[in-house]
Structure formats: C-alpha cells, structure tokens
Design a protein around this motif. Structure first.
Motif, PDB file in Angstrom:
ATOM      1  N   TRP A   7       0.846  -1.196   0.000  1.00 32.37           N
ATOM      2  CA  TRP A   7       0.000   0.000   0.000  1.00 32.37           C
ATOM      3  C   TRP A   7       0.877   1.240   0.000  1.00 32.37           C
ATOM      4  N   GLU A  18       2.746  -5.489   3.550  1.00 31.90           N
ATOM      5  CA  GLU A  18       2.146  -6.361   4.564  1.00 31.90           C
ATOM      6  C   GLU A  18       3.149  -7.386   5.099  1.00 31.90           C
ATOM      7  N   ARG A  32      -1.908  -7.696   7.888  1.00 32.39           N
ATOM      8  CA  ARG A  32      -2.725  -7.295   6.742  1.00 32.39           C
ATOM      9  C   ARG A  32      -3.161  -5.841   6.903  1.00 32.39           C
ATOM     10  N   TRP A  33      -3.329  -5.183   5.787  1.00 31.12           N
ATOM     11  CA  TRP A  33      -3.767  -3.785   5.801  1.00 31.12           C
ATOM     12  C   TRP A  33      -5.099  -3.646   6.539  1.00 31.12           C
ATOM     13  N   SER A  34      -5.989  -4.615   6.346  1.00 28.74           N
ATOM     14  CA  SER A  34      -7.295  -4.563   7.002  1.00 28.74           C
ATOM     15  C   SER A  34      -7.176  -4.677   8.523  1.00 28.74           C
ATOM     16  N   ASP A  35      -6.040  -5.190   9.013  1.00 25.10           N
ATOM     17  CA  ASP A  35      -5.821  -5.328  10.456  1.00 25.10           C
ATOM     18  C   ASP A  35      -5.067  -4.150  11.063  1.00 25.10           C
ATOM     19  N   MET A  38      -7.646   1.625  12.477  1.00 23.14           N
ATOM     20  CA  MET A  38      -8.221   2.741  11.705  1.00 23.14           C
ATOM     21  C   MET A  38      -7.600   4.087  12.083  1.00 23.14           C
ATOM     22  N   LYS A  49      -5.348   6.410   7.078  1.00 28.25           N
ATOM     23  CA  LYS A  49      -5.334   5.116   6.397  1.00 28.25           C
ATOM     24  C   LYS A  49      -6.087   5.170   5.072  1.00 28.25           C
ATOM     25  N   GLU A  50      -7.161   5.943   4.988  1.00 24.32           N
ATOM     26  CA  GLU A  50      -7.924   6.023   3.751  1.00 24.32           C
ATOM     27  C   GLU A  50      -7.192   6.783   2.636  1.00 24.32           C
TER      28      GLU A  50
END
Length: 57
Positions: A7, A18, A32-35, A38, A49-50
């Motif tokens: 990312w 990652e 992971r990016w999702s982890d 926020m 992050k966004e």
C-alpha cells in the motif's frame, strides 16, 4: 496466508508492505492492511489510512 499486498500513501509516497509490516511504527510483520488500526497514520506525513492505495511493486 494468501497473497500479501503493498500500500502506498497518496500524499507522500511512503510504502507499507504487509510482509514487512512497520515494527518501528507499531505494526508487526505479516499484518494485513485490514488489520492495521483505523486511527493509524502515515509515519512520514500523518495521512490517514484512507489516503493509501494498493499498488503492485
């Protein structure tokens, strides 16, 4: 573990991989990016992050 991703910060170009994580900034390798929390921000410019986009390197 499925394919890992990379990312990039759209503001400054800092890369989050990652596989490597960012231990010096509180993110363990293989996270992971999702982890990633926020409320985490780019260590270089403070972007949220966004403000990151998946890139293929």
């Amino acid at each position: 573990m499925s394919e890992t991703k990379t990312w990039m910060c759209l503001i400054c170009g800092w890369i989050y991989d990652e596989v490597l994580g960012s231990p010096e900034h509180g993110i363990a390798p293989n996270t992971r990016w999702s982890d990633v929390p926020m409320n985490w921000t780019c260590p270089e410019c403070g972007a949220r992050k966004e403000d990151f986009e998946m890139v293929h390197i």
